[in-house]
Design a protein around this motif. Structure first.
Motif, PDB file in Angstrom:
ATOM      1  N   ASP A  68       0.816  -1.210   0.000  1.00  0.00           N
ATOM      2  CA  ASP A  68       0.000   0.000   0.000  1.00  0.00           C
ATOM      3  C   ASP A  68       0.861   1.276   0.000  1.00  0.00           C
ATOM      4  O   ASP A  68       0.756   2.128   0.869  1.00  0.00           O
ATOM      5  CB  ASP A  68      -0.964  -0.008   1.182  1.00  0.00           C
ATOM      6  N   TRP A  71       1.092   6.616  -4.513  1.00  0.00           N
ATOM      7  CA  TRP A  71       1.123   6.766  -5.963  1.00  0.00           C
ATOM      8  C   TRP A  71       2.188   7.819  -6.308  1.00  0.00           C
ATOM      9  O   TRP A  71       2.165   8.929  -5.772  1.00  0.00           O
ATOM     10  CB  TRP A  71      -0.256   7.216  -6.448  1.00  0.00           C
ATOM     11  N   GLU A  81      -4.531   8.410 -10.215  1.00  0.00           N
ATOM     12  CA  GLU A  81      -4.212   7.301  -9.319  1.00  0.00           C
ATOM     13  C   GLU A  81      -5.312   6.253  -9.437  1.00  0.00           C
ATOM     14  O   GLU A  81      -6.496   6.571  -9.317  1.00  0.00           O
ATOM     15  CB  GLU A  81      -4.109   7.801  -7.882  1.00  0.00           C
ATOM     16  N   ALA A  84      -6.588   1.135  -6.298  1.00  0.00           N
ATOM     17  CA  ALA A  84      -5.864  -0.116  -6.049  1.00  0.00           C
ATOM     18  C   ALA A  84      -4.777   0.144  -5.024  1.00  0.00           C
ATOM     19  O   ALA A  84      -4.494   1.297  -4.696  1.00  0.00           O
ATOM     20  CB  ALA A  84      -5.243  -0.615  -7.361  1.00  0.00           C
ATOM     21  N   VAL A  86      -0.971   0.194  -4.334  1.00  0.00           N
ATOM     22  CA  VAL A  86       0.313   0.253  -5.033  1.00  0.00           C
ATOM     23  C   VAL A  86       1.312  -0.608  -4.262  1.00  0.00           C
ATOM     24  O   VAL A  86       1.478  -0.452  -3.059  1.00  0.00           O
ATOM     25  CB  VAL A  86       0.814   1.713  -5.138  1.00  0.00           C
ATOM     26  N   THR A  87       1.967  -1.527  -4.982  1.00  0.00           N
ATOM     27  CA  THR A  87       2.920  -2.442  -4.340  1.00  0.00           C
ATOM     28  C   THR A  87       4.338  -2.330  -4.877  1.00  0.00           C
ATOM     29  O   THR A  87       5.250  -2.929  -4.317  1.00  0.00           O
ATOM     30  CB  THR A  87       2.458  -3.892  -4.492  1.00  0.00           C
ATOM     31  N   PHE A 101       0.359  -2.920  -8.983  1.00  0.00           N
ATOM     32  CA  PHE A 101      -0.738  -2.735  -8.034  1.00  0.00           C
ATOM     33  C   PHE A 101      -1.490  -4.032  -7.826  1.00  0.00           C
ATOM     34  O   PHE A 101      -1.409  -4.956  -8.641  1.00  0.00           O
ATOM     35  CB  PHE A 101      -1.696  -1.629  -8.504  1.00  0.00           C
ATOM     36  N   THR A 102      -2.230  -4.088  -6.708  1.00  0.00           N
ATOM     37  CA  THR A 102      -3.100  -5.224  -6.389  1.00  0.00           C
ATOM     38  C   THR A 102      -4.436  -4.668  -5.893  1.00  0.00           C
ATOM     39  O   THR A 102      -4.603  -3.464  -5.753  1.00  0.00           O
ATOM     40  CB  THR A 102      -2.490  -6.122  -5.288  1.00  0.00           C
ATOM     41  N   GLU A 155      -4.762  -7.730 -10.141  1.00  0.00           N
ATOM     42  CA  GLU A 155      -3.515  -6.985 -10.061  1.00  0.00           C
ATOM     43  C   GLU A 155      -3.025  -6.636 -11.459  1.00  0.00           C
ATOM     44  O   GLU A 155      -3.542  -7.159 -12.450  1.00  0.00           O
ATOM     45  CB  GLU A 155      -2.447  -7.800  -9.336  1.00  0.00           C
TER      46      GLU A 155
END
Length: 165
Positions: A68, A71, A81, A84, A86-87, A101-102, A155
């Motif tokens: 998480d 962005w 943005e 989702a 952001v990973t 993202f997931t 994702e």
């Protein structure tokens, strides 16, 4: 090509290390520092492993992974943005940025593609099937976007490339 292979190897290593490091006990802190030194020695990049996140900064760009994340608006041009988590953020200098993202639902992915189209990204590909949604396009100013979403996994990635100066 050699530089690209080095960056790719660095990113793959960082992803692997991110998966292995997640706790914050004393042993984990020692492992984090050892990992940082090994990667820094092998690549010349600056590495920071901390509480389940990895940051790597090198000559040609940077990589960051975590849960998480924020962005990176400064690197994503006019892109909105997504709805989702952001990973990951991979920056290739100041020219290009890819965000992983997931936790995106299919309807939000469809809305995101519509928003990109409204911004003027066109003349590329727009694919929708049972497993994925994809859009790639270029704006009149020369900037481009690639959005790839996996419906089952919820994702994907979005890549923004600035117009050539």
């Amino acid at each position: 090509m050699k530089k690209e292979n080095r960056i790719l190897a660095l990113l793959l290593f960082a992803f692997l290390m991110f998966g292995l490091l997640g706790c914050s006990s004393i042993e984990d802190k020692i492992a984090e520092k050892a990992t940082e030194k090994i990667v820094e020695g092998a690549t010349g990049a600056q590495v920071d492993v901390d509480k389940g996140s990895v940051k790597v900064e090198g000559e040609g760009g940077s990589f960051e992974a975590g849960q998480d994340m924020d962005w990176p608006q400064d690197a994503m041009g006019d892109l909105p943005e997504p709805k989702a988590a952001v990973t990951g953020v991979i920056k290739a200098g100041a020219e290009s940025c890819t965000v992983t993202f997931t936790e995106m639902v299919s309807d939000d992915a469809k809305e995101y593609i519509a928003a990109l189209t409204e911004l003027g990204y066109k003349d590329g590909m727009n694919i929708a099937d049972q497993e994925s949604l994809m859009l790639a396009g270029t704006k009149d100013d020369g900037s481009s976007v690639s959005f790839i979403y996996n419906i089952t996994a919820k994702e994907g990635t979005v890549t923004y490339t600035k117009a050539a100066q």
